[in-house]
Design a protein around this motif. Sequence first.
Motif, PDB file in Angstrom:
ATOM      1  N   LEU A  29       1.880   3.823  -4.975  1.00 43.60           N
ATOM      2  CA  LEU A  29       1.196   3.773  -5.736  1.00 43.60           C
ATOM      3  C   LEU A  29      -0.055   2.586  -5.738  1.00 43.60           C
ATOM      4  O   LEU A  29      -0.857   2.523  -5.894  1.00 43.60           O
ATOM      5  CB  LEU A  29       1.925   3.726  -7.257  1.00 43.60           C
ATOM      6  CG  LEU A  29       1.176   3.538  -8.416  1.00 43.60           C
ATOM      7  CD1 LEU A  29       0.004   4.775  -8.656  1.00 43.60           C
ATOM      8  CD2 LEU A  29       1.995   3.330  -9.646  1.00 43.60           C
ATOM      9  N   LEU A  30       1.006   1.354  -5.426  1.00 44.16           N
ATOM     10  CA  LEU A  30       0.134   0.329  -5.194  1.00 44.16           C
ATOM     11  C   LEU A  30      -0.995   0.382  -4.051  1.00 44.16           C
ATOM     12  O   LEU A  30      -2.040  -0.177  -4.145  1.00 44.16           O
ATOM     13  CB  LEU A  30       0.987  -1.031  -4.802  1.00 44.16           C
ATOM     14  CG  LEU A  30       1.953  -1.534  -6.054  1.00 44.16           C
ATOM     15  CD1 LEU A  30       2.880  -2.378  -5.636  1.00 44.16           C
ATOM     16  CD2 LEU A  30       1.058  -2.129  -6.975  1.00 44.16           C
ATOM     17  N   THR A  31      -0.478   1.114  -2.909  1.00 42.27           N
ATOM     18  CA  THR A  31      -1.391   1.241  -1.599  1.00 42.27           C
ATOM     19  C   THR A  31      -2.722   2.228  -2.207  1.00 42.27           C
ATOM     20  O   THR A  31      -3.774   1.619  -2.071  1.00 42.27           O
ATOM     21  CB  THR A  31      -0.854   2.059  -0.585  1.00 42.27           C
ATOM     22  OG1 THR A  31       0.340   1.178  -0.264  1.00 42.27           O
ATOM     23  CG2 THR A  31      -1.814   2.258   0.571  1.00 42.27           C
ATOM     24  N   ASP A  32      -2.393   3.056  -3.134  1.00 44.41           N
ATOM     25  CA  ASP A  32      -3.440   4.053  -3.645  1.00 44.41           C
ATOM     26  C   ASP A  32      -4.564   3.145  -4.525  1.00 44.41           C
ATOM     27  O   ASP A  32      -5.677   3.192  -4.462  1.00 44.41           O
ATOM     28  CB  ASP A  32      -2.990   5.135  -4.391  1.00 44.41           C
ATOM     29  CG  ASP A  32      -4.161   5.887  -5.038  1.00 44.41           C
ATOM     30  OD1 ASP A  32      -4.967   6.414  -4.057  1.00 44.41           O
ATOM     31  OD2 ASP A  32      -4.114   6.399  -6.167  1.00 44.41           O
ATOM     32  N   LEU A  33      -3.773   2.395  -5.319  1.00 45.49           N
ATOM     33  CA  LEU A  33      -4.490   1.098  -5.982  1.00 45.49           C
ATOM     34  C   LEU A  33      -5.506   0.388  -5.425  1.00 45.49           C
ATOM     35  O   LEU A  33      -6.539   0.053  -5.730  1.00 45.49           O
ATOM     36  CB  LEU A  33      -3.659   0.440  -7.333  1.00 45.49           C
ATOM     37  CG  LEU A  33      -2.934   1.529  -8.415  1.00 45.49           C
ATOM     38  CD1 LEU A  33      -2.308   0.504  -9.213  1.00 45.49           C
ATOM     39  CD2 LEU A  33      -4.183   1.897  -9.252  1.00 45.49           C
ATOM     40  N   GLN A  34      -5.070  -0.244  -4.421  1.00 46.19           N
ATOM     41  CA  GLN A  34      -5.455  -1.066  -3.532  1.00 46.19           C
ATOM     42  C   GLN A  34      -6.722  -0.354  -3.125  1.00 46.19           C
ATOM     43  O   GLN A  34      -7.987  -0.896  -2.616  1.00 46.19           O
ATOM     44  CB  GLN A  34      -4.762  -1.866  -2.441  1.00 46.19           C
ATOM     45  CG  GLN A  34      -5.516  -2.779  -1.587  1.00 46.19           C
ATOM     46  CD  GLN A  34      -5.827  -3.986  -2.484  1.00 46.19           C
ATOM     47  OE1 GLN A  34      -5.127  -4.472  -3.332  1.00 46.19           O
ATOM     48  NE2 GLN A  34      -7.203  -4.329  -2.220  1.00 46.19           N
ATOM     49  N   ALA A  35      -6.631   0.857  -2.298  1.00 44.76           N
ATOM     50  CA  ALA A  35      -7.602   1.727  -1.849  1.00 44.76           C
ATOM     51  C   ALA A  35      -8.686   1.868  -2.876  1.00 44.76           C
ATOM     52  O   ALA A  35      -9.999   1.918  -2.521  1.00 44.76           O
ATOM     53  CB  ALA A  35      -7.159   3.073  -1.148  1.00 44.76           C
ATOM     54  N   ARG A  36      -8.257   2.151  -3.811  1.00 44.96           N
ATOM     55  CA  ARG A  36      -9.476   2.477  -4.959  1.00 44.96           C
ATOM     56  C   ARG A  36     -10.279   1.053  -5.292  1.00 44.96           C
ATOM     57  O   ARG A  36     -11.364   1.007  -5.491  1.00 44.96           O
ATOM     58  CB  ARG A  36      -8.812   3.072  -6.543  1.00 44.96           C
ATOM     59  CG  ARG A  36      -8.426   4.349  -5.985  1.00 44.96           C
ATOM     60  CD  ARG A  36      -7.803   4.981  -7.245  1.00 44.96           C
ATOM     61  NE  ARG A  36      -7.240   6.354  -7.008  1.00 44.96           N
ATOM     62  CZ  ARG A  36      -6.939   7.279  -8.039  1.00 44.96           C
ATOM     63  NH1 ARG A  36      -6.994   6.945  -9.280  1.00 44.96           N
ATOM     64  NH2 ARG A  36      -6.295   8.445  -7.494  1.00 44.96           N
ATOM     65  N   MET A  58       5.754  10.078  -6.248  1.00 47.00           N
ATOM     66  CA  MET A  58       5.040   8.876  -5.707  1.00 47.00           C
ATOM     67  C   MET A  58       5.786   7.663  -6.065  1.00 47.00           C
ATOM     68  O   MET A  58       6.040   7.535  -6.944  1.00 47.00           O
ATOM     69  CB  MET A  58       3.626   8.829  -6.175  1.00 47.00           C
ATOM     70  CG  MET A  58       2.983   7.719  -5.680  1.00 47.00           C
ATOM     71  SD  MET A  58       1.134   7.760  -6.350  1.00 47.00           S
ATOM     72  CE  MET A  58       0.247   8.877  -5.087  1.00 47.00           C
ATOM     73  N   ASN A  59       6.046   6.858  -4.950  1.00 50.60           N
ATOM     74  CA  ASN A  59       7.105   5.708  -5.276  1.00 50.60           C
ATOM     75  C   ASN A  59       5.922   4.478  -5.549  1.00 50.60           C
ATOM     76  O   ASN A  59       4.572   4.680  -5.406  1.00 50.60           O
ATOM     77  CB  ASN A  59       7.807   5.347  -3.946  1.00 50.60           C
ATOM     78  CG  ASN A  59       7.315   5.054  -2.682  1.00 50.60           C
ATOM     79  OD1 ASN A  59       6.217   4.530  -2.767  1.00 50.60           O
ATOM     80  ND2 ASN A  59       7.682   5.400  -1.666  1.00 50.60           N
ATOM     81  N   ILE A  60       6.817   3.518  -5.984  1.00 54.28           N
ATOM     82  CA  ILE A  60       5.636   2.299  -6.223  1.00 54.28           C
ATOM     83  C   ILE A  60       4.927   1.791  -5.163  1.00 54.28           C
ATOM     84  O   ILE A  60       3.720   1.503  -5.226  1.00 54.28           O
ATOM     85  CB  ILE A  60       6.678   1.075  -6.933  1.00 54.28           C
ATOM     86  CG1 ILE A  60       7.417   1.518  -7.838  1.00 54.28           C
ATOM     87  CG2 ILE A  60       5.890  -0.312  -7.024  1.00 54.28           C
ATOM     88  CD1 ILE A  60       6.778   1.499  -9.009  1.00 54.28           C
ATOM     89  N   ILE A  61       5.476   1.794  -3.806  1.00 57.73           N
ATOM     90  CA  ILE A  61       4.670   1.372  -2.748  1.00 57.73           C
ATOM     91  C   ILE A  61       3.311   2.316  -2.650  1.00 57.73           C
ATOM     92  O   ILE A  61       2.289   1.470  -2.377  1.00 57.73           O
ATOM     93  CB  ILE A  61       5.554   1.085  -1.609  1.00 57.73           C
ATOM     94  CG1 ILE A  61       6.744   0.379  -1.584  1.00 57.73           C
ATOM     95  CG2 ILE A  61       4.818   0.831  -0.391  1.00 57.73           C
ATOM     96  CD1 ILE A  61       6.957  -0.861  -0.946  1.00 57.73           C
TER      97      ILE A  61
END
Length: 132
Positions: free
Chosen positions: A6-13, A1-4
Motif C-alpha cells: 500500500l505504501l509503495t503504491d501510494l509513493q508511486a501515485r 494487500m499488505n501495508i508495504i
Amino acid sequence: MNIIELLTDLQARHDEATARASALRAQIEHFTAALTETEARLADLATTRKVIAELAPTGEPPDPPESTTDYQAILNAFNQYPDQAFRVRELHEFLGMPTDDPALNVTRSRLGRLTRQGFLTQPGRGIYQKRT
C-alpha cells in the motif's frame, strides 16, 4: 494487500502526481511567455497603425467601395435607413442574405472596410451606422 504494498503504491501515485504537476507548471510558464510576447506584438501593431493613421493624408475623399452587388446592397440598406444602426446578423436578415458564420464574417470584413473608408461609423462593438 499488505501495508508495504500500500505504501509503495501510494509513493508511486505521489511520484506520478508530482511529475504531472511539474509538467503543468512548465506548460504554464511556456504559455505565459507566449502570451506576453503576443501582447507585446499587439501593442506594437496598434502603435504602428496609429502612427500611419496620423501620417496619412486627410484632405482626400475616401476611395469608393468595390462595385460589387453585396457592397452596393449593404450601402443601399444604410442609405435607406441612415439613422438605423445594424448588427451584422440584423443586416443579413434585412437583406435576405445567409446568416451562417462564414457569410457573417465576410460581411463583418466588408463593414470594417466601409468604416475605414469613411462611409460608415461604428457607434458600438459590432454595431454599424451610416456616417452623417
